[in-house]
Design an enzyme around this catalytic site. Structure first.
Site, short mmCIF file in Angstrom:
data_model
loop_
_atom_site.label_atom_id
_atom_site.label_comp_id
_atom_site.label_asym_id
_atom_site.label_seq_id
_atom_site.Cartn_x
_atom_site.Cartn_y
_atom_site.Cartn_z
N SER A 1 0.82 -1.20 0.00
CA SER A 1 0.00 0.00 0.00
C SER A 1 0.86 1.26 0.00
CB SER A 1 -0.96 -0.07 1.18
OG SER A 1 -2.09 0.66 0.89
N HIS B 1 -7.85 -5.43 -0.42
CA HIS B 1 -6.60 -4.73 -0.13
C HIS B 1 -5.93 -5.28 1.13
CE1 HIS B 1 -3.97 -1.29 -0.47
NE2 HIS B 1 -4.20 -0.95 0.79
C1 GCU Z 1 -5.32 5.02 1.36
C2 GCU Z 1 -4.63 5.76 0.25
C3 GCU Z 1 -3.80 4.83 -0.64
C4 GCU Z 1 -2.89 3.99 0.21
C5 GCU Z 1 -3.68 3.29 1.28
C6 GCU Z 1 -2.85 2.50 2.27
O1 GCU Z 1 -6.33 4.21 0.86
O2 GCU Z 1 -5.63 6.44 -0.48
O3 GCU Z 1 -3.07 5.56 -1.57
O4 GCU Z 1 -2.16 3.09 -0.59
O5 GCU Z 1 -4.39 4.23 2.04
O6 GCU Z 1 -1.70 2.80 2.51
O7 GCU Z 1 -3.42 1.57 2.87
#
Ligand code: GCU
Length: 320
Positions: free
Chosen positions: A182, A304
């Site tokens: 992420s 995710h």
């Molecule tokens: C949010 C953000 C993303 C990121 C994510 C994370 O959703 O918008 O860009 O990758 O957090 O780090 O879990």
């Protein structure tokens, strides 16, 4: 390139019109998105604080270190943890930042034969547009319009973890892996692009400003990311909000900039915010820059997350 079970609908996805892959691109990414990483930051002290002994063979499985990194305006102090596979005298290393105050489990990774050296990412730089405690960026002088954002600070931290790994027993730094999920996947890619010691760069669910293409519509865009996380990037990056086609770069170039060193990208099918198709298409577009086994990719069902199977696919690629 190996692709595990590509969803049928994706087979018809087309790479959008993209800027060409070429030299000097890392500098362009620094200028437009992540900011310039300053010189400096020297590991000066590394003290073993504790070792948790394994019942099986008496060897240490977890080492806790206190590291001091001298920066121009003061010291950054880190409390790291190194997870070691039991019984090995010299394991290859993965450096990774974590979200969980160092308490993330790594059993599967250790079974795969790797050691993991990690630190909570906010020990390097707070993830806050207006931090109340200073991070590493406060330890370097003069802010300029191109000064580094938090993603670049975390990437710098990954390089410092590799400095630390170079001093550890039972770990070797031949072909080290840098991995992130992420926002930390974005940082892993930026670390891989800048630090040529990393042999394999792994970005899982890294999305916007990670592996996914700005020019593929879907998921998070520049307006959304710079509104919610203005501290991650150079301030002028937000001027490309809604204007993605005028951005001088796109993320396939970031992947390609790491070649001939190896890259592994992973997506989850239902991780719409990270635009998994955009991540996949970036890999397709970057592929010409790599040797045959130089870039790998998988997409798995689900949402995710950084799952055991993601680790295992990535480390399987790293080993080859
Ligand atoms: C949010 C953000 C993303 C990121 C994510 C994370 O959703 O918008 O860009 O990758 O957090 O780090 O879990």
């Amino acid at each position: 390139m190996r692709i595990a079970s590509l969803p049928e609908a994706w087979r018809h996805a087309e790479v959008p019109q993209l800027p060409a892959i070429g030299p000097h691109i890392v500098d362009e990414f620094a200028r437009t998105i992540y900011g310039r990483t300053p010189e400096g930051g020297q590991l000066t002290d590394l003290v073993l604080r504790s070792r948790d002994n394994s019942v099986l063979d008496g060897a240490a499985d977890r080492l806790r270190h206190h590291a001091v990194i001298a920066c121009p305006l003061g010291n950054l102090e880190l409390d790291t943890i190194t997870h070691l596979p039991t019984g090995t005298s010299s394991a290859p290393v993965v450096v990774a930042l974590n979200f969980k105050d160092n308490e993330e489990p790594y059993a599967t990774v250790l079974e795969a034969g790797y050691a993991v050296l990690t630190v909570d990412y906010q020990q390097i730089e707070p993830d806050d547009p207006a931090p109340t405690t200073p991070g590493v960026r406060a330890l370097f002088p003069t802010k300029t319009p191109e000064s580094w954002g938090a993603v670049a600070a975390w990437a710098w931290g990954l390089s410092r973890l590799l400095d630390i790994a170079e001093h550890l027993d039972r770990v070797h730094t031949t072909n080290p892996v840098v991995l992130g999920h992420s926002r930390l996947g974005k940082a892993a890619l930026w670390a891989g692009a800048q630090d040529e010691r990393f042999a394999v760069t792994v970005a899982n669910g890294s999305g916007c400003c990670g592996a996914s293409l700005f020019r593929h519509p879907g998921g998070e865009d520049i307006a959304a990311i710079t509104t919610k996380f203005p501290h991650w990037f150079v301030p002028s990056f937000s001027t490309y909000a809604g204007n993605e086609n005028n951005l001088p770069v796109d993320q396939h170039q970031l992947l390609a900039s790491i070649a001939p060193r190896r890259v592994y990208i992973a997506s989850a099918e239902d991780d719409a915010w990270a635009d998994p198709i955009g991540e996949y298409l970036a890999v397709v577009a970057a592929q010409p820059a790599f040797a045959p086994n130089g870039i790998g990719y998988h997409v798995r069902p689900g949402t995710h997350d950084l799952l055991e199977e993601d680790w295992l696919h990535a480390l399987d690629f790293a080993k080859r």
